[in-house]
Write an enzyme that holds these catalytic residues in place. Structure first.
Site, PDB file in Angstrom:
ATOM      1  N   THR A  44       5.486 -93.309  19.730  1.00 47.07           N
ATOM      2  CA  THR A  44       4.495 -92.470  19.829  1.00 47.07           C
ATOM      3  C   THR A  44       3.256 -92.591  18.777  1.00 47.07           C
ATOM      4  O   THR A  44       4.025 -92.313  17.471  1.00 47.07           O
ATOM      5  CB  THR A  44       4.636 -90.969  20.525  1.00 47.07           C
ATOM      6  N   GLY A  69      11.015 -86.908  16.635  1.00 39.23           N
ATOM      7  CA  GLY A  69      11.975 -85.941  16.265  1.00 39.23           C
ATOM      8  C   GLY A  69      12.738 -86.637  14.818  1.00 39.23           C
ATOM      9  O   GLY A  69      13.208 -87.857  14.913  1.00 39.23           O
ATOM     10  N   GLU A  89       8.731 -89.198  26.284  1.00 36.83           N
ATOM     11  CA  GLU A  89       9.345 -90.169  27.071  1.00 36.83           C
ATOM     12  C   GLU A  89       8.517 -90.667  28.549  1.00 36.83           C
ATOM     13  O   GLU A  89       8.839 -91.048  29.522  1.00 36.83           O
ATOM     14  CB  GLU A  89      10.686 -89.770  27.588  1.00 36.83           C
TER      15      GLU A  89
END
Length: 661
Positions: free
Chosen positions: A139, A178, A421
Site C-alpha cells: 500500500t 505493519g 487487504e
C-alpha cells in the site's frame, strides 16, 4: 459462580463439549488447543499490566517483548505446525496485535509462494532465524486497493545487474505496512518493473531497509512510524520512501516471472500469481471475522444473562435483560452469524490449501474462482462482523463502552479488516467481475463450475419477470434445503440484473469503464447475494456432518435463524424474484420470533461452546463465572489516575484558579 449463569448452563439441551469438538474439528484438536492455551496462560512471562493503562510507546515495547518471547517459547515447546503456531500466538496476543505479525502472515508466505528454490534456500533460513525481520510493503499513500496503479518503480540496470528502486512522487511513499516503522529490517516491496524501456507491471522484490547489525536505516531509505491510529496502538505501521536504492537482480522474487541478466523479461503463466499472499490473508480474515464476532457474542450474551434491569411485570423482580425479545433480536442472529462464519472460515482454509496444491502442480484453473471467492467473502464477513461487534457493545449498555468490557478493543482491532487487504466495496466489485463473466459464459452455453455452477443450472427463462399469480412460490420457510435454493435463485436473479444493467449502459454508448461504474450498485448487490448464498449453503452443509441429535437440533435452529434473518433483511429481493409472497414475509417475521424463544435456553451454552477462557476474552463483562460488578470495581481501581489521591493538575491549575476568583 453467578447463580444466573449456573442456571443457564444447567438448562441447556445439549453438551457444550460435543459442540466444541465440532467447532475444533474433533476431540483431539480440542485437547491439543487447550494444551497450547495452558502453555500461554500458565506462563508467568506473559502476565503483564493491562495494556489499556500503558502509553503507546510502552504498548509497542510490550508487543516487541511478547513477540520475542513467543519465538523462543515456540522453539522450546517444539511447536512447528502452522495452525498450532497461529493458535499459540492468538492466545498470547489476545485482542491486540504483535510486532512481528506481518513477518509471519505476509513476508514468509510470499517467500514460500513466489521465491525460486535457490531464493528460498537463501532467504528462508535467515527469516526463520529472525536475522531477517520482514514486512510486506504494498500500500502507498496514494493507492491502496487499486494495486495496478502503484507508483513505486524498480528499474533494471543490466550494466550492474541490479534493480534501482524509487518512490518517484509523494503519493508513492509506502504507507501502512505493519512492522515497517521500527521493527523490520527487510520488506517485500511491490513495485512496477521496468526493463529494456518497457513496464511489465507489479512484481515483488526483497528490499533491505535497515542494517542487520545496527538496525539503522540503510542509505536511500527513509522509514518511520505513521503515528497514532483508531486502534493497533502496539503496532508500528510505517512509511517507506526509496531514493535510488539498488538491490541485486536475484532479489526480485522469480518463481514465476524472471528478468534475465541482459534484461530480457519472461512473463508468468498467470497474472494473478503475485496476488497469492493476498488471497491467503483474505482467507484467514474470514476466520478472524468468526472469532471476533464469537468473542463479542460471548461477552454480550453472558453479560445479558447476568444483568437485571427494569420491570416486565410491575412488582416482580427485575428480569435478566436476555429475556427481552429486543435483546434476543439484537444478539441471537449475530450468534448464528458467528457460527456460519466459523464454518465458512474452515471451508476457505481447506479450499486455499487444495487450490495451492493444484497451482504447485501447474494447474491454475481454479485460481480465478479462489480470487473472486476470497475477495467477496472477505468483504461480506468483515462488514457483518464489524457492525455486529458494535451491536454487541451497545447491547451491553453503558458498561460496554468501558475498555474493561474488551468490546472497544475487539472493535478497533477488527474494523480495519474492512479496508486492509482490499477495500470491501472494491472487493465486491472484483467478485462481481467474475460473476458477470461466468454469467456470460453460462448464457453462451458453457458449463461453469464451483460456487457459481448455479448460473449454468438455472434456466434463464425461469428468471424472466412474470405475473406473481402465474409463478409458484419456491420457498418453504421452515425447510433449510428450500431456503438454500431460494438464496441460490436470488443470487442468480441479482447476477442477471447486474449483467443486464452493464449491458444496458453499454447500449447507451458508454465505454466499458463508464458502464461498469454506472452499474456498480447493482454489481455490489449481486456479489453480496452470491456471498450470502455461499454462507447459507455451507452452514447447512455442515449440519449433515453433525451426528449428535441435541447439538444438531441447536445448530439447525441457528442455521434457520441465520437464513430467515437474511430474508427479513432483504425481503425486497426475494419478493422481486418471485421467491416469496407478501403473506410469507409476515410468516418469516413470526417464525423468527419463535426461533428466538427456542434458542433462548441454549444461548449461554452456545457461546460457552466457543470455549474462550477468561484470559483470552480479557473481559470483565464476559467472565465465565459472571462475577461482573466486583471485578469491574477492582479493574477501575488499577487505573493510573488512581495512583495518587490528588492529581498534580489540582495544584498546578485548579488551586491557583480558586485563589484568583
Amino acid at each position: 459462580m453467578n447463580p444466573d449463569l449456573r442456571k443457564e448452563r444447567d438448562n441447556a439441551s445439549f453438551k457444550t463439549e460435543v459442540l466444541t469438538h465440532i467447532l475444533d474439528g474433533g476431540p483431539e484438536k480440542t485437547h491439543r488447543r487447550r494444551e497450547i492455551e495452558s502453555l500461554v496462560i500458565n506462563d508467568p512471562d506473559f502476565h503483564h499490566e493491562d495494556l489499556n493503562f500503558l502509553s503507546r510507546s510502552e504498548r509497542y515495547d510490550a508487543a516487541v517483548k511478547k513477540s520475542a518471547l513467543m519465538i523462543v517459547k515456540l522453539r522450546e515447546y517444539g511447536i512447528s505446525d502452522p495452525e498450532e503456531i497461529y493458535c499459540y500466538k492468538s492466545i498470547a496476543k489476545s485482542h491486540f496485535n504483535e510486532a512481528l505479525g506481518l513477518h509471519y502472515v505476509m513476508f514468509l508466505p510470499t517467500l514460500r509462494n513466489l521465491a525460486t528454490p535457490a531464493q528460498q534456500e537463501k532467504w528462508l533460513p535467515l527469516s526463520l532465524s529472525f536475522r531477517v525481520l520482514g514486512t510486506y510493503a504494498q500500500t502507498e499513500m496514494g493507492h491502496g486497493t487499486h494495486i495496478r496503479a502503484l507508483e513505486t518503480t524498480a528499474t533494471y540496470d543490466p550494466s550492474t545487474q541490479e534493480f534501482v528502486l524509487n518512490s518517484p512522487t509523494i503519493s508513492s511513499i509506502k504507507w501502512w505496512p505493519g512492522g515497517l516503522g521500527k521493527t523490520s529490517n527487510h520488506a517485500v516491496v511491490l513495485a512496477q518493473l521496468y526493463t529494456q524501456g518497457h513496464c511489465h507491471g507489479l512484481h515483488a522484490f526483497i528490499v533491505p531497509i535497515r542494517s542487520m547489525s545496527t538496525h539503522e536505516p540503510l542509505p536511500g531509505v527513509v522509514v518511520g512510524d505513521i503515528g497514532p491510529k483508531f486502534g493497533f496502538d502496539e503496532v508500528d505501521n510505517g512509511f517507506l520512501k526509496l531514493e535510488n536504492v539498488r538491490i541485486p537482480r536475484d532479489y526480485m522474487l522469480m518463481k514465476y516471472s524472471k528478468v534475465e541478466p541482459d534484461g530480457t523479461y519472461l512473463k508468468p503463466p498467470s497474472d494473478k500469481l503475485t496476488y497469492g499472499t493476498m488471497v491467503f490473508i483474505r482467507s484467514l480474515i474470514v476466520g478472524e471475522s468468526a472469532r471476533a464476532l464469537a468473542k463479542s457474542c460471548t461477552i454480550a450474551i453472558r453479560y445479558s444473562a447476568v444483568r437485571h434491569q427494569s420491570e416486565l411485570r410491575p412488582g416482580e423482580p427485575e428480569p435478566q435483560i436476555l429475556d427481552y425479545q429486543t435483546q434476543q433480536y439484537k444478539l441471537f442472529p449475530l450468534l448464528a452469524t458467528a457460527y456460519a462464519f466459523h464454518f465458512v472460515g474452515q471451508y476457505m482454509s481447506q479450499t486455499y490449501h487444495r487450490i495451492t496444491g493444484d497451482i504447485n502442480q501447474g494447474d491454475f484453473s481454479q485460481l480465478p474462482e479462489l480470487h473472486a471467492l476470497s475477495a467477496g467473502l472477505k468483504a461480506f464477513t468483515t462488514w457483518a462482523a464489524s457492525s455486529g461487534i458494535e451491536v454487541c457493545r451497545m447491547a451491553c449498555g453503558g458498561h460496554g463502552y468501558s475498555r474493561c468490557s474488551s468490546l472497544p478493543d475487539i472493535y478497533v482491532t477488527f474494523t480495519p479488516t474492512c479496508t486492509y487487504e482490499g477495500e470491501n466495496t472494491v472487493m465486491m466489485l472484483q467478485t462481481a467481475r467474475y460473476l458477470v463473466k461466468s454469467y456470460t459464459q453460462a448464457c453462451e452455453g458453457q458449463q461453469v463450475g464451483g460456487m457459481v455452477s448455479y448460473l449454468s443450472e438455472t434456466p434463464h427463462h425461469r428468471l424472466q419477470p412474470q405475473p406473481l399469480s402465474s409463478r409458484p412460490t419456491v420457498v418453504d420457510i421452515s425447510d433449510l434445503a428450500s431456503l438454500v435454493e431460494a438464496y441460490k435463485l436470488r443470487a442468480a436473479k441479482l447476477v442477471e440484473l447486474a449483467a443486464r444493467s452493464v449491458q444496458g449502459e453499454l447500449q447507451r454508448r458508454k465505454s466499458k469503464e463508464e458502464a461498469w461504474n454506472s452499474a456498480s450498485i447493482d454489481l455490489v448487490r449481486a456479489s453480496d447475494a452470491h456471498c450470502h448464498y455461499v454462507v447459507v449453503k455451507l452452514f447447512c452443509a455442515k449440519l449433515g456432518e453433525v451426528g449428535d441429535t441435541a447439538v444438531h437440533s441447536a445448530l439447525s435452529s441457528l442455521a434457520l435463524l441465520y437464513a430467515l434473518h437474511g430474508i427479513a433483511q432483504h425481503s425486497g429481493d426475494f419478493l422481486q424474484a418471485g421467491l416469496l409472497s407478501g403473506p410469507q414475509v409476515t410468516q418469516v417475521s413470526q417464525r423468527l420470533k419463535e426461533l428466538l424463544a427456542q434458542l433462548r435456553p441454549n444461548a449461554v451454552a452456545l457461546v460457552d461452546a466457543f470455549d474462550y477462557r477468561d484470559e483470552m476474552l480479557n473481559s470483565v463483562l464476559g467472565r465465565y463465572d459472571g462475577n461482573v460488578y466486583e471485578n469491574m470495581f477492582d479493574w477501575a481501581k488499577k487505573s493510573p489516575l488512581n495512583r495518587t489521591q490528588v492529581h498534580e493538575s489540582y495544584h498546578k491549575y485548579l488551586k491557583p484558579l480558586q485563589a484568583k476568583l
